[in-house]
Every structure is written in C-alpha cells, then in structure tokens.
Design a protein around this motif. Structure first.
Motif, PDB file in Angstrom:
ATOM      1  N   LEU A   7       1.433   2.862  -6.136  1.00 44.49           N
ATOM      2  CA  LEU A   7      -0.003   3.138  -6.106  1.00 44.49           C
ATOM      3  C   LEU A   7      -0.309   4.071  -7.261  1.00 44.49           C
ATOM      4  O   LEU A   7       0.360   5.086  -7.448  1.00 44.49           O
ATOM      5  CB  LEU A   7      -0.406   3.792  -4.778  1.00 44.49           C
ATOM      6  N   VAL A  24     -10.086   8.226   0.343  1.00 44.58           N
ATOM      7  CA  VAL A  24      -8.783   8.326  -0.315  1.00 44.58           C
ATOM      8  C   VAL A  24      -9.027   8.821  -1.734  1.00 44.58           C
ATOM      9  O   VAL A  24      -9.855   8.255  -2.457  1.00 44.58           O
ATOM     10  CB  VAL A  24      -8.057   6.962  -0.338  1.00 44.58           C
ATOM     11  N   VAL A  27      -4.611   8.777  -4.838  1.00 43.78           N
ATOM     12  CA  VAL A  27      -3.262   8.756  -4.269  1.00 43.78           C
ATOM     13  C   VAL A  27      -2.329   7.969  -5.188  1.00 43.78           C
ATOM     14  O   VAL A  27      -2.594   6.815  -5.514  1.00 43.78           O
ATOM     15  CB  VAL A  27      -3.271   8.135  -2.857  1.00 43.78           C
ATOM     16  N   LYS A  47      -5.115   7.746   5.858  1.00 47.91           N
ATOM     17  CA  LYS A  47      -3.864   6.978   5.925  1.00 47.91           C
ATOM     18  C   LYS A  47      -4.106   5.491   6.207  1.00 47.91           C
ATOM     19  O   LYS A  47      -3.508   4.626   5.559  1.00 47.91           O
ATOM     20  CB  LYS A  47      -2.912   7.590   6.951  1.00 47.91           C
ATOM     21  N   THR A  50      -5.764   3.772   3.193  1.00 47.17           N
ATOM     22  CA  THR A  50      -4.759   3.492   2.160  1.00 47.17           C
ATOM     23  C   THR A  50      -3.975   2.233   2.510  1.00 47.17           C
ATOM     24  O   THR A  50      -3.762   1.354   1.660  1.00 47.17           O
ATOM     25  CB  THR A  50      -3.797   4.686   2.011  1.00 47.17           C
TER      26      THR A  50
END
Length: 369
Positions: A7, A24, A27, A47, A50
């Motif tokens: 990522l 997000v 990240v 989370k 993502t």
C-alpha cells in the motif's frame, strides 16, 4: 500461490454533513507472501475501510495498491483474485452446504467431478466432511463460519481478507476458530489480512499486527514487539492492560536502563526503542499489571489499595500511587494482578503496600504520543 501486497500512501476521504474527514490517512504498508497480518484498532479507526479498498469494494481517494508489483488500484473487485470472509456468514439458506461452497465455482462455470472434488477438499480443510448434504440452519454458528471460509478457499484466492469473522460467535467458539483459521492459513501458506478489534485474537493469530488510530498506523510489528515495546501510550493501553505512570526520565545508566522519577520514588526500566525520551524530559513508565508484585526488594513504588477483585486464579487490585511522604497521589487508579493460591494472604482495601517490578518488565516511552 501466495502473494505480496504493498500500500502506497493509501487515503480515503469522506464528506458527512458538509464536513470532510479522513477515514484512512496515507497508509503505507508492505506485506510479504504467506504472512498473517492483523489490522487492530477501535471502531472507526480505518481498519475495515483499508481492507475494503484492498478488496476493491471501496475506491481510494488517492494512493496505490500493488499486488506482486502490479498496480490493482483501479481493477474491479471480481478481477483481483481475492477471497473475502465477511462478518456475517451470508449463506444461502435454501442450498445445501456443498452447494453453498460450490456456488463461486458455478459462477465461474466450473462444474463436474473436478468442481465436486474441490468442494470436498475445501470442506475437509475446515473439518466439515460430513456436512455437505446438510443445510445452514442445521449447523452451529461455528460450523456456519467454517462453511463461509470454505466457500472462499475453494476459489483458491491469491490473498485472503477477513473482516471480524468471529464477532458473532460465543467466547469458547472464538477460541477454537482462532486456532482453526491460523492452522488453515499456515497449511495453505496463503497471505492473509485480518481485521479485528479484539487484542487477544490479534496477539494469538498474527505474524505482525498493524495498530490503527484515526486512520493512521500507530505502530506495526510482531505481537511480542508491540507488547513489550509499545511506541505510544495508545498502543501500550490498547495491546493488553497497561499501567501508565507519569514522571521524569532523570538519566540513562551505562547498561541502557533509564532512571525514572515518580512521586519521590526512583525506579529503573528499559528505554523504549521506537520513540525514546531524552533525559530530563517528562515521560511515561509502562508496567503491565501482571508484572507488579508484592515481593521485597528494589525498584518499588508506594501503592494504596482501593479495591480488590477475585478472579479465581488471580486477584486484581485497584491501587493509587503514594508519594515518598506516604501521601496518596491524585489521579486515575492503576491495576496490579497477583496469582492466587490456596493460603495466599489477601490485602484488604485501605492498605498501603510497596509494589515491585523487574527493571526489564517496565519500559519508559515519550509522553504525549
């Protein structure tokens, strides 16, 4: 075949009630082939968002997703070759277990003996060889979760994504399924990304854990690394129970241990490697409740017992720090966990004690993170 995943500054913005917020926030992450990586954090930390961007269910605002070096950021979800196990089992109630597991194969126009063999192999892998002719309502919750996993595994995905798959199970089943999922993942050698807010799931199942807060990575490392060397107060408090004592790092000895001053007491502890404070700075001393004991010796803090909770194998004491002049310090209570054996003397609330910890069982981290 197991794959790697990267990522690159992955970001997802939303607008709610004319207010923009980052679910997000940039990240970046590298996952090696065959790794079991858990996304851990409280609700709303980013989370699941993502994970859904990796799956192709959400579109990143910016950033890239690479699988084995190939950019899949704009690739439709059904062309990524990924398997996604949802929180809900989402089984078809009118289909047998074998038909549920083989549904994806039929969508791919795979039928006949080869498809039947794959279905039976997948059911065997999750321990349900005798259930292929049953229906979902004839299975327990744990068995239904296994069917949901088999339905994904039969497609031989390159990457396995799991979004809180055990949250609907009772405590005993969760313990069993943790072991089963990890066993299957290791047997297949498949790369797995797993989302949970349960720290014990993360600690027991993962090769590495990514702790998230407010859309960002707070810390990334092995379970033991995060537990023994948290980079921030948030990680220390989220990974297991932790007492966070505020004080000052006075100096660092030649053996690398720091001298920490708190309410007139001076104790020694390890210096955090991730974000170390400097001598003279305000800092936090992290000591787990199970690492505080009532044995005599050095490295002690004065404590005033406020409450006591018997838990069978242990006694949890709620305590307040006392300064060297024996005055009880204000602030939030701390925890001390002491093993209980028949004949063990019990400390009554209102008592004053000295709590000791080994210098290597405490870690001093920078305050304000």
């Amino acid at each position: 075949m197991s794959v790697s995943l990267s990522l690159k500054d992955l970001t997802r913005r939303y607008v709610k009630d004319d207010v923009e917020f980052l679910a997000v926030n940039r990240v970046s992450l590298d996952v090696v082939p065959g790794e079991f990586l858990t996304f851990l954090g409280p609700s709303g930390c980013g989370k699941t968002t993502t994970l859904r961007m990796i799956a192709g269910f959400e579109t990143p605002t910016s950033g890239r997703i690479l699988m084995d070096g190939a950019d899949i950021t704009s690739l439709p979800a059904n062309e990524r070759g990924l398997g996604f196990v949802f929180q809900s089992y989402a089984l078809f109630p009118h289909m047998t277990i074998a038909d549920n597991v083989g549904y994806g194969l039929r969508i791919r126009r795979q039928t006949g003996e080869e498809a039947l063999r794959k279905v039976r192999d997948a059911l065997a892998m999750v321990g349900l060889t005798q259930a292929e002719k049953r229906y979902p309502n004839q299975l327990s919750g744990g068995e239904q979760q296994r069917v949901a996993l088999a339905r994904v595994l039969v497609l031989e995905p390159k990457l396995l994504l799991m979004d809180e798959p055990l949250s609907n199970l009772d405590a005993k089943l969760r313990l069993h399924m943790r072991t089963e999922i990890r066993r299957i993942q290791q047997t297949l050698g498949i790369t797995c990304l797993y989302v949970t807010h349960d720290q014990k799931e993360a600690l027991t199942m993962s090769d590495r854990i990514m702790v998230m807060q407010r859309g960002r990575i707070e810390q990334l490392g092995t379970p033991m690394k995060l537990y023994e060397d948290p980079a921030t107060a948030f990680v220390a408090d989220f990974i297991g129970q932790a007492n966070l004592f505020e004080g000052t790092l006075r100096s660092i000895d030649s053996d690398g241990l720091g001298r920490f001053s708190l309410e007139g007491f001076e104790v020694r502890a390890r210096i955090g490697r991730e974000n170390p404070p400097q001598p003279g700075e305000k800092a936090l001393l992290v000591v787990r409740p199970e690492n505080l004991s009532l044995t005599q010796g050095e490295n002690v803090l004065g404590m005033h017992v406020v409450n006591r909770l018997f838990e069978g194998d242990r006694i949890e004491y709620e305590v307040l720090v006392k300064d060297s002049a024996q005055r009880t310090a204000a602030g939030r209570p701390f925890s001390m966990s002491v093993p209980f054996l028949p004949g063990t003397s019990v400390i009554e609330p209102g008592s004053d004690v000295l709590a000791r910890f080994h210098p290597l069982a405490g870690v001093i981290i920078r305050k304000g993170n």
